[in-house]
Motif scaffolding. Structure first.
Motif, PDB file in Angstrom:
ATOM      1  N   ASP A   5       0.802  -1.230   0.000  1.00  0.00           N
ATOM      2  CA  ASP A   5       0.000   0.000   0.000  1.00  0.00           C
ATOM      3  C   ASP A   5       0.833   1.278   0.000  1.00  0.00           C
ATOM      4  OD1 ASP A   5      -2.372  -1.360  -0.146  1.00  0.00           O
ATOM      5  OD2 ASP A   5      -2.662  -1.423   2.020  1.00  0.00           O
ATOM      6  N   THR A   6       2.029   1.241   0.581  1.00  0.00           N
ATOM      7  CA  THR A   6       2.873   2.430   0.627  1.00  0.00           C
ATOM      8  C   THR A   6       3.719   2.573  -0.636  1.00  0.00           C
ATOM      9  OG1 THR A   6       3.037   2.201   3.023  1.00  0.00           O
ATOM     10  CG2 THR A   6       4.646   3.639   1.974  1.00  0.00           C
ATOM     11  N   LEU A   7       4.252   1.469  -1.119  1.00  0.00           N
ATOM     12  CA  LEU A   7       5.226   1.499  -2.212  1.00  0.00           C
ATOM     13  C   LEU A   7       4.611   1.474  -3.605  1.00  0.00           C
ATOM     14  CD1 LEU A   7       7.767  -1.085  -0.727  1.00  0.00           C
ATOM     15  CD2 LEU A   7       7.769   1.413  -0.464  1.00  0.00           C
ATOM     16  N   ARG A   8       3.357   1.075  -3.729  1.00  0.00           N
ATOM     17  CA  ARG A   8       2.739   0.884  -5.048  1.00  0.00           C
ATOM     18  C   ARG A   8       2.693   2.145  -5.895  1.00  0.00           C
ATOM     19  NH1 ARG A   8      -2.844  -0.774  -2.926  1.00  0.00           N
ATOM     20  NH2 ARG A   8      -2.210  -2.600  -4.075  1.00  0.00           N
ATOM     21  N   TYR A   9       2.779   3.310  -5.250  1.00  0.00           N
ATOM     22  CA  TYR A   9       2.660   4.573  -5.986  1.00  0.00           C
ATOM     23  C   TYR A   9       3.992   5.125  -6.488  1.00  0.00           C
ATOM     24  CZ  TYR A   9      -1.986   4.234  -4.088  1.00  0.00           C
ATOM     25  OH  TYR A   9      -3.236   3.775  -3.773  1.00  0.00           O
ATOM     26  N   ILE A  10       5.086   4.458  -6.155  1.00  0.00           N
ATOM     27  CA  ILE A  10       6.385   4.922  -6.658  1.00  0.00           C
ATOM     28  C   ILE A  10       6.474   4.558  -8.138  1.00  0.00           C
ATOM     29  CG2 ILE A  10       8.891   4.758  -6.476  1.00  0.00           C
ATOM     30  CD1 ILE A  10       8.481   3.847  -3.552  1.00  0.00           C
ATOM     31  N   PRO A  11       6.631   5.561  -9.012  1.00  0.00           N
ATOM     32  CA  PRO A  11       6.732   5.260 -10.444  1.00  0.00           C
ATOM     33  C   PRO A  11       7.936   4.362 -10.714  1.00  0.00           C
ATOM     34  CG  PRO A  11       6.570   7.625 -10.060  1.00  0.00           C
ATOM     35  CD  PRO A  11       6.759   6.975  -8.732  1.00  0.00           C
ATOM     36  N   THR A  12       7.691   3.302 -11.457  1.00  0.00           N
ATOM     37  CA  THR A  12       8.756   2.342 -11.760  1.00  0.00           C
ATOM     38  C   THR A  12       8.902   2.217 -13.270  1.00  0.00           C
ATOM     39  OG1 THR A  12       8.240   1.148  -9.726  1.00  0.00           O
ATOM     40  CG2 THR A  12       9.561  -0.006 -11.367  1.00  0.00           C
ATOM     41  N   VAL A  13      10.115   2.469 -13.740  1.00  0.00           N
ATOM     42  CA  VAL A  13      10.433   2.371 -15.157  1.00  0.00           C
ATOM     43  C   VAL A  13      11.359   1.174 -15.339  1.00  0.00           C
ATOM     44  CG1 VAL A  13      11.521   3.513 -17.135  1.00  0.00           C
ATOM     45  CG2 VAL A  13      10.214   4.861 -15.469  1.00  0.00           C
ATOM     46  N   VAL A  14      10.945   0.241 -16.178  1.00  0.00           N
ATOM     47  CA  VAL A  14      11.777  -0.912 -16.477  1.00  0.00           C
ATOM     48  C   VAL A  14      12.857  -0.473 -17.458  1.00  0.00           C
ATOM     49  CG1 VAL A  14      11.820  -3.199 -17.562  1.00  0.00           C
ATOM     50  CG2 VAL A  14       9.944  -2.575 -16.010  1.00  0.00           C
ATOM     51  N   LEU A  15      14.097  -0.801 -17.124  1.00  0.00           N
ATOM     52  CA  LEU A  15      15.258  -0.472 -17.945  1.00  0.00           C
ATOM     53  C   LEU A  15      15.963  -1.795 -18.218  1.00  0.00           C
ATOM     54  CD1 LEU A  15      16.963   1.851 -19.123  1.00  0.00           C
ATOM     55  CD2 LEU A  15      18.133   1.977 -16.923  1.00  0.00           C
ATOM     56  N   THR A  16      15.747  -2.374 -19.406  1.00  0.00           N
ATOM     57  CA  THR A  16      16.154  -3.753 -19.645  1.00  0.00           C
ATOM     58  C   THR A  16      16.673  -3.969 -21.057  1.00  0.00           C
ATOM     59  OG1 THR A  16      15.355  -6.047 -19.505  1.00  0.00           O
ATOM     60  CG2 THR A  16      13.800  -4.406 -20.331  1.00  0.00           C
ATOM     61  N   THR A  17      17.295  -5.110 -21.254  1.00  0.00           N
ATOM     62  CA  THR A  17      17.699  -5.518 -22.597  1.00  0.00           C
ATOM     63  C   THR A  17      16.621  -6.376 -23.244  1.00  0.00           C
ATOM     64  OG1 THR A  17      18.830  -7.438 -21.676  1.00  0.00           O
ATOM     65  CG2 THR A  17      20.175  -5.473 -22.098  1.00  0.00           C
ATOM     66  N   SER A  18      15.602  -6.751 -22.481  1.00  0.00           N
ATOM     67  CA  SER A  18      14.560  -7.650 -22.984  1.00  0.00           C
ATOM     68  C   SER A  18      13.548  -6.931 -23.870  1.00  0.00           C
ATOM     69  CB  SER A  18      13.812  -8.316 -21.825  1.00  0.00           C
ATOM     70  OG  SER A  18      12.733  -9.091 -22.324  1.00  0.00           O
ATOM     71  N   SER A  19      13.487  -7.358 -25.125  1.00  0.00           N
ATOM     72  CA  SER A  19      12.463  -6.832 -26.022  1.00  0.00           C
ATOM     73  C   SER A  19      11.321  -7.841 -26.152  1.00  0.00           C
ATOM     74  CB  SER A  19      13.072  -6.507 -27.391  1.00  0.00           C
ATOM     75  OG  SER A  19      13.672  -7.662 -27.931  1.00  0.00           O
ATOM     76  N   ASN A  20      11.266  -8.784 -25.216  1.00  0.00           N
ATOM     77  CA  ASN A  20      10.236  -9.819 -25.195  1.00  0.00           C
ATOM     78  C   ASN A  20       8.867  -9.191 -24.946  1.00  0.00           C
ATOM     79  OD1 ASN A  20       8.441 -11.848 -24.292  1.00  0.00           O
ATOM     80  ND2 ASN A  20      10.155 -13.116 -23.593  1.00  0.00           N
ATOM     81  N   GLN A  21       7.953  -9.363 -25.886  1.00  0.00           N
ATOM     82  CA  GLN A  21       6.610  -8.777 -25.795  1.00  0.00           C
ATOM     83  C   GLN A  21       5.876  -9.261 -24.541  1.00  0.00           C
ATOM     84  OE1 GLN A  21       5.732  -6.412 -27.789  1.00  0.00           O
ATOM     85  NE2 GLN A  21       3.579  -6.173 -27.359  1.00  0.00           N
ATOM     86  N   LYS A  22       6.101 -10.511 -24.168  1.00  0.00           N
ATOM     87  CA  LYS A  22       5.457 -11.081 -22.969  1.00  0.00           C
ATOM     88  C   LYS A  22       5.902 -10.322 -21.712  1.00  0.00           C
ATOM     89  CE  LYS A  22       5.003 -15.424 -20.486  1.00  0.00           C
ATOM     90  NZ  LYS A  22       6.099 -15.939 -19.701  1.00  0.00           N
ATOM     91  N   ASP A  23       7.203 -10.031 -21.607  1.00  0.00           N
ATOM     92  CA  ASP A  23       7.727  -9.258 -20.471  1.00  0.00           C
ATOM     93  C   ASP A  23       7.094  -7.865 -20.446  1.00  0.00           C
ATOM     94  OD1 ASP A  23       9.396 -11.291 -19.621  1.00  0.00           O
ATOM     95  OD2 ASP A  23      11.206 -10.442 -20.516  1.00  0.00           O
TER      96      ASP A  23
END
Length: 137
Positions: free
Chosen positions: A78-96
């Protein structure tokens, strides 16, 4: 910008961490970087509720707790869910990509191979979150 943008970088590859820090040092942004080597270490950092980051940059492929598992834990808190999270990855997997957006990320950035392209992408992400009204104190 008067407030410092607090960024939690969750990345297990030290070369990627060095590349990120090298890029950030070139920028004229007021940043404070907290580093975690994996999701487990990041959760320990996030236990300090008085020092929560403004934005999280998250790699997906990590030991112990991978990025998607970390996201699920984060978004169920409940406290942490509002922190904006940006995925920075090498995975171009559509499923991910789809799974991450389903869980509730703020963005998905694929790390380019060329350093110049990497600098451009990181600059855009950090500049955006530096001016975003959500994180202004």
């Amino acid at each position: 910008m008067t407030n410092s943008l607090k960024v939690l970088l969750i990345e297990d590859d030290m070369i990627e961490v060095m590349k990120f820090n090298r890029t950030v040092s070139k920028l004229q942004l007021n940043l404070s970087i907290i580093e975690a080597k994996n999701g487990e270490e990041a959760l320990e950092v996030l236990e300090h509720k008085d020092r929560l980051p403004d934005v999280i940059l998250l790699d997906l492929n990590m030991p112990k707790i991978n990025g998607i598992e970390f996201l699920s834990i984060l978004k169920n808190n409940d406290t942490l869910r509002y922190i904006p999270t940006v995925v920075l990855t090498t995975s171009s997997n559509q499923k991910d990509l789809l799974e991450c957006y389903k869980i509730g990320i703020a963005g998905y950035v694929i790390k380019p191979l060329k350093y110049e392209d990497y600098v451009e992408k990181i600059t855009r992400v950090l500049e955006y979150w530096s001016i975003n009204e959500l994180i202004k104190g």
